[in-house]
Scaffold this active site. Structure first.
Site, PDB file in Angstrom:
ATOM      1  N   SER A 162      -8.182  65.438 -23.613  1.00 31.85           N
ATOM      2  CA  SER A 162      -6.863  64.796 -23.621  1.00 31.85           C
ATOM      3  C   SER A 162      -6.538  64.429 -25.057  1.00 31.85           C
ATOM      4  O   SER A 162      -7.441  64.293 -25.890  1.00 31.85           O
ATOM      5  CB  SER A 162      -6.925  63.516 -22.776  1.00 31.85           C
ATOM      6  OG  SER A 162      -5.785  62.725 -23.029  1.00 31.85           O
ATOM      7  N   TYR A 175     -11.257  55.674 -20.227  1.00 37.68           N
ATOM      8  CA  TYR A 175     -10.729  57.046 -20.091  1.00 37.68           C
ATOM      9  C   TYR A 175     -10.662  57.724 -21.461  1.00 37.68           C
ATOM     10  O   TYR A 175     -11.040  58.891 -21.613  1.00 37.68           O
ATOM     11  CB  TYR A 175      -9.362  56.992 -19.419  1.00 37.68           C
ATOM     12  CG  TYR A 175      -8.725  58.342 -19.168  1.00 37.68           C
ATOM     13  CD1 TYR A 175      -9.316  59.280 -18.323  1.00 37.68           C
ATOM     14  CD2 TYR A 175      -7.520  58.690 -19.770  1.00 37.68           C
ATOM     15  CE1 TYR A 175      -8.729  60.519 -18.088  1.00 37.68           C
ATOM     16  CE2 TYR A 175      -6.919  59.925 -19.527  1.00 37.68           C
ATOM     17  CZ  TYR A 175      -7.532  60.832 -18.698  1.00 37.68           C
ATOM     18  OH  TYR A 175      -6.948  62.062 -18.473  1.00 37.68           O
TER      19      TYR A 175
HETATM   20  P1  NAD Z   1      -4.650  64.990 -10.606  1.00 38.00           P
HETATM   21  O1  NAD Z   1      -5.003  63.595 -10.222  1.00 38.00           O
HETATM   22  O2  NAD Z   1      -3.330  65.560 -10.200  1.00 38.00           O
HETATM   23  O3  NAD Z   1      -5.803  65.968 -10.091  1.00 38.00           O
HETATM   24  C1  NAD Z   1      -7.167  65.651 -10.150  1.00 38.00           C
HETATM   25  C2  NAD Z   1      -7.828  66.280  -8.942  1.00 38.00           C
HETATM   26  O4  NAD Z   1      -9.232  66.030  -9.016  1.00 38.00           O
HETATM   27  C3  NAD Z   1      -7.340  65.669  -7.609  1.00 38.00           C
HETATM   28  O5  NAD Z   1      -6.898  66.690  -6.738  1.00 38.00           O
HETATM   29  C4  NAD Z   1      -8.585  64.970  -7.061  1.00 38.00           C
HETATM   30  O6  NAD Z   1      -8.686  65.013  -5.639  1.00 38.00           O
HETATM   31  C5  NAD Z   1      -9.712  65.754  -7.721  1.00 38.00           C
HETATM   32  N1  NAD Z   1     -10.947  64.986  -7.783  1.00 38.00           N
HETATM   33  C6  NAD Z   1     -11.094  63.673  -8.077  1.00 38.00           C
HETATM   34  N2  NAD Z   1     -12.384  63.329  -7.995  1.00 38.00           N
HETATM   35  C7  NAD Z   1     -13.069  64.450  -7.665  1.00 38.00           C
HETATM   36  C8  NAD Z   1     -14.434  64.716  -7.421  1.00 38.00           C
HETATM   37  N3  NAD Z   1     -15.367  63.759  -7.519  1.00 38.00           N
HETATM   38  N4  NAD Z   1     -14.794  65.974  -7.080  1.00 38.00           N
HETATM   39  C9  NAD Z   1     -13.858  66.948  -6.963  1.00 38.00           C
HETATM   40  N5  NAD Z   1     -12.559  66.751  -7.170  1.00 38.00           N
HETATM   41  C10 NAD Z   1     -12.154  65.514  -7.518  1.00 38.00           C
HETATM   42  O7  NAD Z   1      -4.854  65.076 -12.171  1.00 38.00           O
HETATM   43  P2  NAD Z   1      -4.188  66.023 -13.245  1.00 38.00           P
HETATM   44  O8  NAD Z   1      -3.091  65.255 -13.888  1.00 38.00           O
HETATM   45  O9  NAD Z   1      -3.905  67.359 -12.691  1.00 38.00           O
HETATM   46  O10 NAD Z   1      -5.374  66.111 -14.289  1.00 38.00           O
HETATM   47  C11 NAD Z   1      -6.309  67.203 -14.349  1.00 38.00           C
HETATM   48  C12 NAD Z   1      -7.192  67.005 -15.569  1.00 38.00           C
HETATM   49  O11 NAD Z   1      -6.374  66.922 -16.730  1.00 38.00           O
HETATM   50  C13 NAD Z   1      -7.999  65.709 -15.535  1.00 38.00           C
HETATM   51  O12 NAD Z   1      -9.242  65.929 -16.153  1.00 38.00           O
HETATM   52  C14 NAD Z   1      -7.175  64.763 -16.368  1.00 38.00           C
HETATM   53  O13 NAD Z   1      -7.967  63.742 -16.901  1.00 38.00           O
HETATM   54  C15 NAD Z   1      -6.661  65.718 -17.426  1.00 38.00           C
HETATM   55  N6  NAD Z   1      -5.437  65.288 -18.128  1.00 38.00           N
HETATM   56  C16 NAD Z   1      -4.309  64.953 -17.446  1.00 38.00           C
HETATM   57  C17 NAD Z   1      -3.175  64.583 -18.160  1.00 38.00           C
HETATM   58  C18 NAD Z   1      -1.887  64.208 -17.456  1.00 38.00           C
HETATM   59  O14 NAD Z   1      -0.963  63.695 -18.121  1.00 38.00           O
HETATM   60  N7  NAD Z   1      -1.761  64.444 -16.143  1.00 38.00           N
HETATM   61  C19 NAD Z   1      -3.192  64.553 -19.557  1.00 38.00           C
HETATM   62  C20 NAD Z   1      -4.364  64.906 -20.217  1.00 38.00           C
HETATM   63  C21 NAD Z   1      -5.480  65.283 -19.506  1.00 38.00           C
END
Ligand code: NAD
Length: 279
Positions: A162, A175
């Site tokens: 991130s 985080y």
């Molecule tokens: P999201 O919450 O939409 O999706 C995360 C998914 O992970 C969910 O479907 C959840 O059920 C699953 N999950 C959670 N715990 C789990 C486990 N123990 N085993 C298996 N699956 C599990 O999140 P997102 O926004 O799509 O983010 C995806 C990645 O990108 C993450 O690593 C997040 O930290 C990173 N990220 C997101 C953003 C943002 O703005 N959304 C920005 C930078 C980085």
């Protein structure tokens, strides 16, 4: 969805964790549209199976599996099913991750705190553990299970860091630190597997608007909240990132022909946020 890059991933098996989420459902779909066989893994069984079924209805090759990235037995079991259904893993996308409210302070600065606010001193150890485990071990454990398939045949790992890995965001110390750990671990894996024909890179997305954070970013009338305005004012392109804008980089980084010499990089995709000092 039209793909930003036309790369042929025919017969490659791509394992995507967190595939029921905003970013990784889009990544899973982009690989399926690129002719890969995609294993969609998520803790949310109902949602991930529905996403996989919808992709299959479009004629795409994939399977949805319930898996917990923090439970080695769950990963070993799902790995067995993937070997039977699709074959050995060529590309691993470590997408499961996220924050937890118990690891989040109410204020940006301690001087703003009062008796009703959660300060740094009130952060709950279980929340901090949750965030470090999900983001760090949730990347390490699937890599232990699926990268073994790549040892003889080569392969690629893509982690999701991130932009808060470069400079931490206020309120979310665990985080931010966990994602800094992911950037660091990406370099470690790249080095460790460098002579084993396995590349490892990461993307570092900026701010995306999702169902979870929409109410934090926008008021009911659609105007930006105070935090949202602050984010936009510190983003040179003055907008949020769309999940589809990550796909070109993902498809490029995972392709052995396009990115054959690229390993150990963390690519910001953040509309310039991490490049801007604010002045
Ligand atoms: P999201 O919450 O939409 O999706 C995360 C998914 O992970 C969910 O479907 C959840 O059920 C699953 N999950 C959670 N715990 C789990 C486990 N123990 N085993 C298996 N699956 C599990 O999140 P997102 O926004 O799509 O983010 C995806 C990645 O990108 C993450 O690593 C997040 O930290 C990173 N990220 C997101 C953003 C943002 O703005 N959304 C920005 C930078 C980085």
């Amino acid at each position: 969805m039209s793909l930003p890059l036309n790369i042929d991933y025919t017969d490659k098996v791509v394992v995507v964790s967190g595939a029921a989420g905003l970013i990784c459902s889009a990544i899973a779909r982009s690989f399926a549209l690129s002719k890969a066989k995609v294993a969609l893994l998520d803790l949310n069984e109902e949602k991930v199976k529905k996403i996989a079924e919808d992709l299959k209805k479009e004629g795409l090759r994939c399977e949805g599996y319930k898996a917990n990235v923090l439970d080695k037995d769950s990963l070993i079991s799902v790995h067995k099913h993937i070997l039977e259904d699709l074959g050995p893993c060529d590309i691993l996308i470590n997408g499961a991750g996220g924050n937890n409210p118990k690891a989040t302070t109410d204020n940006e600065f301690h001087f703003e705190a009062n008796d009703d606010t959660k300060t740094f001193f009130d952060l709950d150890q279980s929340g901090i553990d949750f965030v470090f485990k999900l983001n760090f071990q949730g990347t390490l454990l699937p890599t232990q299970i699926f990268a073994k398939d790549m040892l003889e045949r080569g392969g690629c790992i893509l982690n999701i860091s991130s932009m808060n890995a470069y400079v931490p965001l206020t309120k979310i110390p665990a985080y931010s630190a966990a994602k800094a750990g992911i950037s660091n671990f990406t370099q470690w894996l790249a080095t460790y597997f460098a002579k084993s024909n396995i590349r490892c890179n990461a993307i570092a997305p900026g701010f995306l608007v999702s169902d979870q954070n929409r109410s934090l970013l926008f008021n009911e009338d659609g105007s930006p909240t105070k935090r949202s305005a602050k984010i936009l004012n510190n983003t040179p392109m003055h907008r949020f990132v769309d999940a589809d804008e990550l796909l070109g980089a993902v498809l490029f980084l995972c392709d052995d022909r396009s990115a054959s010499a690229i390993t150990g990089v963390v690519l910001p995709i953040d509309c310039g946020f991490s490049a801007y000092s604010g002045v």
